[in-house]
Design an enzyme around this catalytic site. Structure first.
Site, PDB file in Angstrom:
ATOM      1  N   ASP A 275      -7.270  13.451 -25.025  1.00 36.70           N
ATOM      2  CA  ASP A 275      -7.359  12.055 -24.586  1.00 36.70           C
ATOM      3  C   ASP A 275      -6.720  11.211 -25.677  1.00 36.70           C
ATOM      4  OD1 ASP A 275      -8.002   9.466 -23.970  1.00 36.70           O
ATOM      5  OD2 ASP A 275     -10.095   9.886 -23.443  1.00 36.70           O
TER       6      ASP A 275
ATOM      7  N   TYR B 168       0.839  -1.205   0.000  1.00 40.25           N
ATOM      8  CA  TYR B 168       0.000   0.000   0.000  1.00 40.25           C
ATOM      9  C   TYR B 168       0.863   1.239   0.000  1.00 40.25           C
ATOM     10  CZ  TYR B 168      -5.013  -0.345   0.012  1.00 40.25           C
ATOM     11  OH  TYR B 168      -6.309  -0.465  -0.398  1.00 40.25           O
TER      12      TYR B 168
ATOM     13  N   THR C  82      -4.617   5.988 -21.688  1.00 43.53           N
ATOM     14  CA  THR C  82      -4.427   4.647 -21.150  1.00 43.53           C
ATOM     15  C   THR C  82      -3.000   4.242 -21.473  1.00 43.53           C
ATOM     16  OG1 THR C  82      -5.156   3.656 -23.214  1.00 43.53           O
ATOM     17  CG2 THR C  82      -6.836   3.956 -21.517  1.00 43.53           C
TER      18      THR C  82
ATOM     19  N   ARG D  15      -2.614  -2.664 -18.272  1.00 38.35           N
ATOM     20  CA  ARG D  15      -3.849  -1.881 -18.149  1.00 38.35           C
ATOM     21  C   ARG D  15      -3.621  -0.834 -17.068  1.00 38.35           C
ATOM     22  NH1 ARG D  15      -7.122  -4.799 -21.323  1.00 38.35           N
ATOM     23  NH2 ARG D  15      -8.599  -3.092 -21.346  1.00 38.35           N
TER      24      ARG D  15
ATOM     25  N   LYS E 290      -2.954   0.451 -24.798  1.00 44.00           N
ATOM     26  CA  LYS E 290      -3.369   0.335 -26.202  1.00 44.00           C
ATOM     27  C   LYS E 290      -2.110   0.402 -27.079  1.00 44.00           C
ATOM     28  CE  LYS E 290      -7.926   1.870 -24.815  1.00 44.00           C
ATOM     29  NZ  LYS E 290      -8.983   2.909 -24.879  1.00 44.00           N
TER      30      LYS E 290
ATOM     31  N   GLU F  11      -0.659   4.872  -0.427  1.00 44.50           N
ATOM     32  CA  GLU F  11      -1.481   6.069  -0.657  1.00 44.50           C
ATOM     33  C   GLU F  11      -0.622   7.323  -0.533  1.00 44.50           C
ATOM     34  OE1 GLU F  11      -4.756   5.905   2.066  1.00 44.50           O
ATOM     35  OE2 GLU F  11      -5.962   4.654   0.732  1.00 44.50           O
TER      36      GLU F  11
HETATM   37  C1  PLP Z   1      -9.973   3.251 -24.035  1.00 47.58           C
HETATM   38  C2  PLP Z   1     -10.317   4.675 -23.849  1.00 47.58           C
HETATM   39  C3  PLP Z   1     -10.621   5.209 -22.584  1.00 47.58           C
HETATM   40  C4  PLP Z   1     -10.919   4.369 -21.372  1.00 47.58           C
HETATM   41  O1  PLP Z   1     -10.039   3.487 -20.961  1.00 47.58           O
HETATM   42  P1  PLP Z   1     -10.440   2.287 -19.958  1.00 47.58           P
HETATM   43  O2  PLP Z   1      -9.100   1.866 -19.504  1.00 47.58           O
HETATM   44  O3  PLP Z   1     -11.159   1.285 -20.789  1.00 47.58           O
HETATM   45  O4  PLP Z   1     -11.283   2.842 -18.869  1.00 47.58           O
HETATM   46  C5  PLP Z   1     -10.805   6.565 -22.484  1.00 47.58           C
HETATM   47  N1  PLP Z   1     -10.711   7.361 -23.562  1.00 47.58           N
HETATM   48  C6  PLP Z   1     -10.462   6.888 -24.785  1.00 47.58           C
HETATM   49  C7  PLP Z   1     -10.379   7.824 -25.935  1.00 47.58           C
HETATM   50  C8  PLP Z   1     -10.262   5.525 -24.976  1.00 47.58           C
HETATM   51  O5  PLP Z   1     -10.033   5.056 -26.201  1.00 47.58           O
END
Ligand code: PLP
Length: 423
Positions: A202, A56, A228, A237, A231, A58
């Site tokens: 994003d 932990y 994220t 993740r 990807k 925090e």
């Molecule tokens: C995949 C994605 C997210 C969310 O990610 P999670 O890990 O699935 O919660 C947010 N914004 C965009 C543009 C994404 O492609």
């Protein structure tokens, strides 16, 4: 067999071990064309599976609410420093549990319930967390939505500007989940400045392309970048929020204690490992190959008469309209999966069909590029896709199963991190 091996799971919990083994084989045997997925390295898998999950911590490095941070503090600092160097932002928070919580932290940092947020509409290619009605972000905030032009399939920047000046959102999101074209960060920044809004890029889908120099960076344009890590960036993740020095304390307070408790230190370690990999010259070559493969696959599909939204792709992603083929996205995706080709069914802009039964497919090349497929394979991939979709319109399962066998044969020659071979 799964790599690294899992003899202890097999010994104590054979049911779970069998599912992990089956999933690693499935990932080995299929052409994985879901644009948000990838194959992480064994190094990333090892860090994710480490004893760091026991701890932990925090708080932030040097300011924790638990003792025993001798190793966690330098670990998190390394992850932060690597992200800052790679993406060129002043400040980075590596603690968000995933992309959706990272975006929620942005709302908490900069908005009050009822304030307006502007983002791309979900059916146009935006993300749920950009103010869609089924998401808390669309329930507790006032969503303003932009889309793409029907004639070009590209983001309608005139509409973005008009809506921003009219509605004065506190935050403007750019980026999304089904955008096949380059995002014009300078144009969004100009509009955000005029409207007095905070611009959030994003980059969840394209972070790896940006890190590898295959897509322009929002650094220097966006106030805040969310992403994220799993990807195109090819990490575990997880997620990161990157921002200017000015926004740093608001972002950090929103993540902890605003929204989350203890950070997932095993994930932080795996993010750091992935960031190190992404800083290597070989990753730049990987990012370029993802785009080259997507372009070649798009060309192959166009040559076979398929309709692509915006007419093609600049990045890792292709959005295909199946209306002319006389089949909906869902049955096509199901047939392709049986044929060993994994894609998403997806809405297309201005889709006349329902979101749960839409007209299109979303296709991407990050995972097959990690496997080592190149442009010279993309004609064959397009041909298989076409054959499977045509077979699906006729209900011809024999043709579909034959394709799956051919794909297994091709992929047997392309190693997969996480799979140590049969037996
Ligand atoms: C995949 C994605 C997210 C969310 O990610 P999670 O890990 O699935 O919660 C947010 N914004 C965009 C543009 C994404 O492609």
């Amino acid at each position: 067999m799964h790599q690294p091996p899992i003899p202890h799971v097999a010994g104590t919990d054979p049911d779970i071990a069998a599912l992990i083994q089956a999933e690693s084989r499935r990932q080995f045997e299929k052409l994985r064309l879901i644009p948000s997925e990838n194959y992480v390295s064994v190094a990333v898998l090892e860090a994710s599976g480490s004893v760091l999950t026991n701890k932990y911590s925090e708080g932030y490095p040097g300011r924790r609410y638990y003792e025993g941070q001798q190793n966690i503090d330098p670990l998190e600092r390394l992850a932060i420093d690597r992200a800052r160097a790679l993406f060129g932002m002043d400040h980075v928070n590596v603690q968000p549990y995933s992309g959706s919580p990272a975006n929620l932290a942005v709302y908490l940092a900069f908005m009050h319930p009822g304030d307006a947020v502007m983002g791309m509409a979900l059916p146009m290619g935006g993300h749920l967390t950009h103010g869609w009605s089924a998401s808390v972000t669309g329930m507790w905030f006032r969503p303003v939505r932009y889309g793409v032009r029907a004639d070009t399939g590209r983001v309608d920047m005139d509409q973005v500007r008009d809506l921003a000046l009219l509605e004065r959102p506190k935050v403007i999101f750019c980026g999304g989940t089904a955008i096949p074209r380059t995002i014009d960060f300078p144009a969004f920044a100009q509009i955000a400045r005029e409207a007095g809004a905070i611009l959030v890029a994003d980059i969840a889908h394209i972070a790896g392309l940006i890190a590898g120099g295959a897509h322009p960076s929002p650094a220097g344009h966006a106030d805040v970048i969310t992403t994220t890590t799993h990807k195109t960036l090819r990490g575990p993740r997880g997620a990161m929020i990157m921002c200017t020095a000015e926004q740093a304390s608001a972002v950090d307070r929103a993540v902890f204690p605003g929204l989350q408790g203890g950070p997932h230190n095993h994930t932080t370690a795996a993010i750091a490992v992935a960031l190190h990999e992404a800083a290597q010259p070989s990753f730049r070559a990987y990012a370029r190959r993802i785009v080259a493969n997507a372009r070649a696959l798009a060309d192959g599909l166009l040559a076979r008469g398929y309709t692509l939204i915006s007419g093609g792709t600049d990045n890792h992603l292709i959005l295909m309209d199946l209306t002319a083929q006389g089949i909906a996205g869902k049955p096509a995706a199901r047939a392709l999966d049986r044929a060993g080709i994994e894609v998403n069914y997806n809405t297309i802009p201005c889709d006349p069909r329902k979101p749960f039964d839409p007209s299109g497919l979303r296709i991407g090349t990050p995972a097959i590029t990690t496997r080592g497929l190149t442009e010279r394979h993309m004609g064959q991939v397009a041909a298989w896709m076409d054959k499977a979709i045509m077979a699906a319109t006729k209900g011809d399962d024999e043709v579909i199963d034959a394709i799956a066998a051919q794909i297994r044969e091709l992929l047997a020659d392309f190693p997969m991190p996480g799979w140590g071979g049969p037996g």
